[in-house]
Design an enzyme around this catalytic site. Structure first.
Site, PDB file in Angstrom:
ATOM      1  N   ASN A 285     -15.279   3.072  -8.443  1.00 38.32           N
ATOM      2  CA  ASN A 285     -14.563   1.087  -7.796  1.00 38.32           C
ATOM      3  C   ASN A 285     -15.736   0.383  -7.421  1.00 38.32           C
ATOM      4  OD1 ASN A 285     -14.444   2.754  -5.140  1.00 38.32           O
ATOM      5  ND2 ASN A 285     -12.699   1.068  -4.369  1.00 38.32           N
TER       6      ASN A 285
ATOM      7  N   GLU B  23     -14.068  10.336   2.463  1.00 39.22           N
ATOM      8  CA  GLU B  23     -13.123   8.438   2.724  1.00 39.22           C
ATOM      9  C   GLU B  23     -11.995   9.099   1.400  1.00 39.22           C
ATOM     10  OE1 GLU B  23     -16.297   6.079   2.901  1.00 39.22           O
ATOM     11  OE2 GLU B  23     -16.985   6.450   4.166  1.00 39.22           O
TER      12      GLU B  23
ATOM     13  N   CYS C 261      -9.866   0.736  -2.023  1.00 40.98           N
ATOM     14  CA  CYS C 261      -8.836   1.355  -1.195  1.00 40.98           C
ATOM     15  C   CYS C 261      -8.497   1.187  -0.187  1.00 40.98           C
ATOM     16  CB  CYS C 261     -10.130   3.696  -0.691  1.00 40.98           C
ATOM     17  SG  CYS C 261     -11.301   2.383   0.394  1.00 40.98           S
TER      18      CYS C 261
ATOM     19  N   GLU D 185     -17.734   7.254   8.917  1.00 43.32           N
ATOM     20  CA  GLU D 185     -19.025   7.165   9.131  1.00 43.32           C
ATOM     21  C   GLU D 185     -19.277   5.268   8.853  1.00 43.32           C
ATOM     22  OE1 GLU D 185     -20.735   8.127   5.479  1.00 43.32           O
ATOM     23  OE2 GLU D 185     -19.467   9.907   4.917  1.00 43.32           O
TER      24      GLU D 185
HETATM   25  P1  NAD Z   1     -11.855  11.133  -8.194  1.00 47.91           P
HETATM   26  O1  NAD Z   1     -11.699  11.900  -7.397  1.00 47.91           O
HETATM   27  O2  NAD Z   1     -11.423  11.295  -9.316  1.00 47.91           O
HETATM   28  O3  NAD Z   1     -13.882  10.552  -8.212  1.00 47.91           O
HETATM   29  C1  NAD Z   1     -14.511  10.862  -7.361  1.00 47.91           C
HETATM   30  C2  NAD Z   1     -15.560  11.438  -8.223  1.00 47.91           C
HETATM   31  O4  NAD Z   1     -15.304  12.662  -7.563  1.00 47.91           O
HETATM   32  C3  NAD Z   1     -15.920  10.973  -9.438  1.00 47.91           C
HETATM   33  O5  NAD Z   1     -17.486  11.612  -9.442  1.00 47.91           O
HETATM   34  C4  NAD Z   1     -15.882  12.865  -9.921  1.00 47.91           C
HETATM   35  O6  NAD Z   1     -16.589  12.501 -11.232  1.00 47.91           O
HETATM   36  C5  NAD Z   1     -15.473  13.556  -8.582  1.00 47.91           C
HETATM   37  N1  NAD Z   1     -14.786  15.440  -8.802  1.00 47.91           N
HETATM   38  C6  NAD Z   1     -13.473  15.353  -9.620  1.00 47.91           C
HETATM   39  N2  NAD Z   1     -13.677  16.159  -9.649  1.00 47.91           N
HETATM   40  C7  NAD Z   1     -13.963  16.537  -8.659  1.00 47.91           C
HETATM   41  C8  NAD Z   1     -14.160  18.684  -8.499  1.00 47.91           C
HETATM   42  N3  NAD Z   1     -13.454  19.223  -8.659  1.00 47.91           N
HETATM   43  N4  NAD Z   1     -15.589  18.364  -7.855  1.00 47.91           N
HETATM   44  C9  NAD Z   1     -16.876  17.333  -7.508  1.00 47.91           C
HETATM   45  N5  NAD Z   1     -16.225  16.356  -7.409  1.00 47.91           N
HETATM   46  C10 NAD Z   1     -15.469  15.918  -9.013  1.00 47.91           C
HETATM   47  O7  NAD Z   1     -12.068   9.465  -7.911  1.00 47.91           O
HETATM   48  P2  NAD Z   1     -11.719   8.095  -8.470  1.00 47.91           P
HETATM   49  O8  NAD Z   1     -10.725   8.040  -9.558  1.00 47.91           O
HETATM   50  O9  NAD Z   1     -13.094   7.393  -8.920  1.00 47.91           O
HETATM   51  O10 NAD Z   1     -11.362   6.031  -7.407  1.00 47.91           O
HETATM   52  C11 NAD Z   1     -10.546   6.711  -7.257  1.00 47.91           C
HETATM   53  C12 NAD Z   1      -9.997   6.848  -5.842  1.00 47.91           C
HETATM   54  O11 NAD Z   1     -10.599   6.990  -4.790  1.00 47.91           O
HETATM   55  C13 NAD Z   1      -9.368   6.328  -5.356  1.00 47.91           C
HETATM   56  O12 NAD Z   1      -7.920   7.105  -4.326  1.00 47.91           O
HETATM   57  C14 NAD Z   1      -9.282   5.827  -4.146  1.00 47.91           C
HETATM   58  O13 NAD Z   1      -8.170   5.474  -2.833  1.00 47.91           O
HETATM   59  C15 NAD Z   1     -10.794   6.679  -3.926  1.00 47.91           C
HETATM   60  N6  NAD Z   1     -11.250   5.336  -2.810  1.00 47.91           N
HETATM   61  C16 NAD Z   1     -11.720   6.156  -1.254  1.00 47.91           C
HETATM   62  C17 NAD Z   1     -12.212   5.186  -0.839  1.00 47.91           C
HETATM   63  C18 NAD Z   1     -12.319   5.694   0.802  1.00 47.91           C
HETATM   64  O14 NAD Z   1     -13.847   4.899   1.607  1.00 47.91           O
HETATM   65  N7  NAD Z   1     -11.088   5.661   1.368  1.00 47.91           N
HETATM   66  C19 NAD Z   1     -12.962   4.127  -1.764  1.00 47.91           C
HETATM   67  C20 NAD Z   1     -13.491   3.734  -2.812  1.00 47.91           C
HETATM   68  C21 NAD Z   1     -12.402   5.031  -3.356  1.00 47.91           C
HETATM   69  O1  6OD Z   2     -16.749  -1.003   3.834  1.00 43.58           O
HETATM   70  C1  6OD Z   2     -17.134  -0.222   3.474  1.00 43.58           C
HETATM   71  O2  6OD Z   2     -18.329   0.753   3.750  1.00 43.58           O
HETATM   72  C2  6OD Z   2     -16.012   0.596   3.022  1.00 43.58           C
HETATM   73  N1  6OD Z   2     -16.943   2.426   2.480  1.00 43.58           N
HETATM   74  C3  6OD Z   2     -15.867   0.516   1.587  1.00 43.58           C
HETATM   75  C4  6OD Z   2     -14.394   0.729   0.711  1.00 43.58           C
HETATM   76  C5  6OD Z   2     -13.923   0.211   0.167  1.00 43.58           C
HETATM   77  C6  6OD Z   2     -12.477   1.193  -1.147  1.00 43.58           C
HETATM   78  O3  6OD Z   2     -13.104   0.691  -1.957  1.00 43.58           O
END
Ligand code: NAD
Ligand code: 6OD
Length: 488
Positions: A157, A256, A290, A469
């Protein structure tokens, strides 16, 4: 990067997979083929982890803090110099409007290297003078050592922003990294390899292996015994799977994860600011943040007026080409993700929601018809136990519900398995302080959203993550504290 072929970056070289396997990357804007991505597996991960280990023991490991931080400042300058290349790559992969990526994603990519180079030079130390039983002087102090080889697993994202948010502090602390970018967004991680070459970062310090997650590069990386710690951003279910794998070898994880963040609007708020703030929190980045708000609670006296005003904001977001300056909203990351979001849109109606606006696929010019376009959507009238209100959708949508008291809204806001963020709009100072502690979330914004000094902690409670972090908190994850006692 060579043309539209995204290769792995291992030990300072761009390399194909041993098996010569590739998968397609399609544009979210129009569905056209953007390029092919090398698909990594166990062999590529192993080469990258070995290169990262060797670099720790080589010139990178011997560098002074001053030399290392100078390199990170040089990386930041090189990202600035190649700003347009990074912008092109990020926009091509994600389809987000160029104006948004040029204000948020790319500047933050460079800023992360500067901020963590500064931070690591200012780590507080502990130093105590003691006396041995025989009366000799002794000095007891702690030092920070790098953890070693760090696996960095990234989502799609905010690709550059979130990857550098991990890579920069990891390198600042003297670690080496193997990055597994999302399969949807190979561009900026690959480009960063070119930057590392230009700046002269030693071979093996920064490695990238492309591929998928489960049973692919991601899982091979987290399972590799040569990985000392894992930092992950992505879905909560993936975080949970990674945590199980990390238990082998008792390796630390920083997770995260997802969110279903509340937005809370009190009747005493600055109304226009609140509408603007919630519109950003629900629709920015096409809702793929997120920290975004998919659950909005509005105090009853202003409920109808607020719903009407947010509808105006949502309907003003014109979908369009990333380069068009009038584009208000980009596509979702992929057609597969759009299918998931549309399932929730359908589910909302089946659960009895009142559709305020949106709810489907917008009209776009024929040239964009193959893209993952979606309408910003607002509902009211759902029960709190609807999946639409409980689960993270990760699309440009929100459900709005009225509330009558502070106590009631705190209870509604906290009734979720997640705990990442909240945004609260009120002019009552006392209430701001009360909600700042009564909402269970890692980040609570009052009269603001997505505004954070990079030195402050970032992370989630409950199923939104483990660890913090940011500033010193990143340095704590990316270093191992050693206690040394010297008796004279
Ligand atoms: P995802 O969990 O599907 O994938 C993230 C990464 O993990 C990708 O590179 C994927 O290839 C890898 N992956 C998937 N399964 C794996 C496994 N079993 N072992 C190792 N690696 C694996 O997430 P996404 O669809 O790419 O991103 C969207 C999600 O991320 C949403 O849930 C969003 O809330 C979350 N997100 C959280 C934050 C935060 O800071 N809390 C920030 C951005 C996105
Ligand atoms: O601002 C940041 O450092 C951070 N980790 C943002 C995360 C956004 C999630 O989509």
């Amino acid at each position: 990067m060579s043309g539209a072929t995204f290769l792995h970056f291992i030990d300072n070289s761009f390399v194909p997979s041993a098996t010569d396997r590739y998968f397609d990357k399609r544009s979210p804007v129009d569905g056209s083929l953007l390029g092919s991505i090398a698909e990594g597996g166990a062999a590529e991960v192993d080469s990258a982890v070995r290169a990262a280990r060797a670099a720790l023991q080589g010139s990178w490991g011997r560098m002074s803090l001053a030399q290392r931080t100078e390199m990170l400042y040089a990386v930041a300058r090189e990202i600035d110099r190649r700003f347009d290349d990074f912008l092109d790559a990020e926009v091509a992969d994600t389809g987000k409007p160029r104006s948004a990526a040029s204000h948020v994603d790319i500047p933050r990519g460079a800023a992360n290297f500067r901020v963590f180079a500064d931070a690591v030079k200012n780590v507080p130390t502990e130093f105590f003078e003691m006396t041995t039983p025989e009366g000799r002087k002794a000095f007891n102090y702690s030092v920070r050592a790098p953890k070693g080889v760090i696996a960095v697993i990234c989502p799609w994202n905010l690709p550059l922003l979130l990857m550098t948010w991990k890579v920069a502090p990891a390198l600042a602390c003297g670690n080496t990294v193997v990055v597994k970018p999302s399969e949807e967004t190979p561009g900026t991680a690959t480009l960063l390899g070119e930057v590392m070459q230009t700046v002269g970062v030693p071979a093996g310090v920064y490695n990238v292996v492309h591929g998928f997650g489960a049973d692919s590069a991601g899982e091979h990386l987290t399972r590799h015994a040569g990985v000392d710690a894992i930092t992950f951003t992505g879905e909560s279910a993936t975080g949970s799977a990674i945590m199980k794998v990390a238990a082998d070898g008792v390796r630390p994880v920083s997770l995260e994860l997802g969110g279903k963040n509340p937005g809370i609007v009190f009747a005493d708020c600055d109304f226009d600011a609140a509408v603007g703030g919630i519109a950003r929190a629900s629709f920015l980045n096409t809702g793929q943040i997120c920290l975004g708000t998919e659950r909005v609670y509005v105090e009853r006296p202003i409920f109808d007026k607020f719903v009407a005003a947010l509808k105006v904001k949502a309907e003003a977001l014109r979908p369009g080409h990333p380069s068009d300056k009038t584009t208000g909203i980009g596509p979702l990351i992929s057609l597969a993700h759009r299918d998931k979001v549309l399932r929730y849109y359908k589910h909302a109606i089946e659960d009895g929601a009142t559709l305020i606006c949106g709810g489907g696929i917008p009209q776009v010019p024929d040239s964009l018809a193959g893209g993952a376009w979606i309408q910003p959507t607002i509902w009211t009238g759902l029960a709190e136990d609807s999946a639409v209100v409980r689960e993270e959708i990760f699309g440009p949508c929100c459900h709005i519900r009225p509330f009558d008291s502070e106590e009631e809204v705190v209870s509604l806001a906290n009734d979720t398995p997640y705990g990442l963020a909240a945004t609260i709009w009120t002019r009552d100072v006392g209430r701001s302080f009360r909600l700042g502690t009564s909402i269970t979330a890692g980040i609570i914004w009052i009269n603001s959203w997505f505004l954070r000094d990079l030195r402050t902690p970032f992370g989630g409670s409950k199923q939104s993550g483990i660890g913090r972090e940011g500033g010193i908190h990143s340095l704590e994850f990316y270093t191992e504290l050693r206690n040394v006692c010297v008796a004279t």
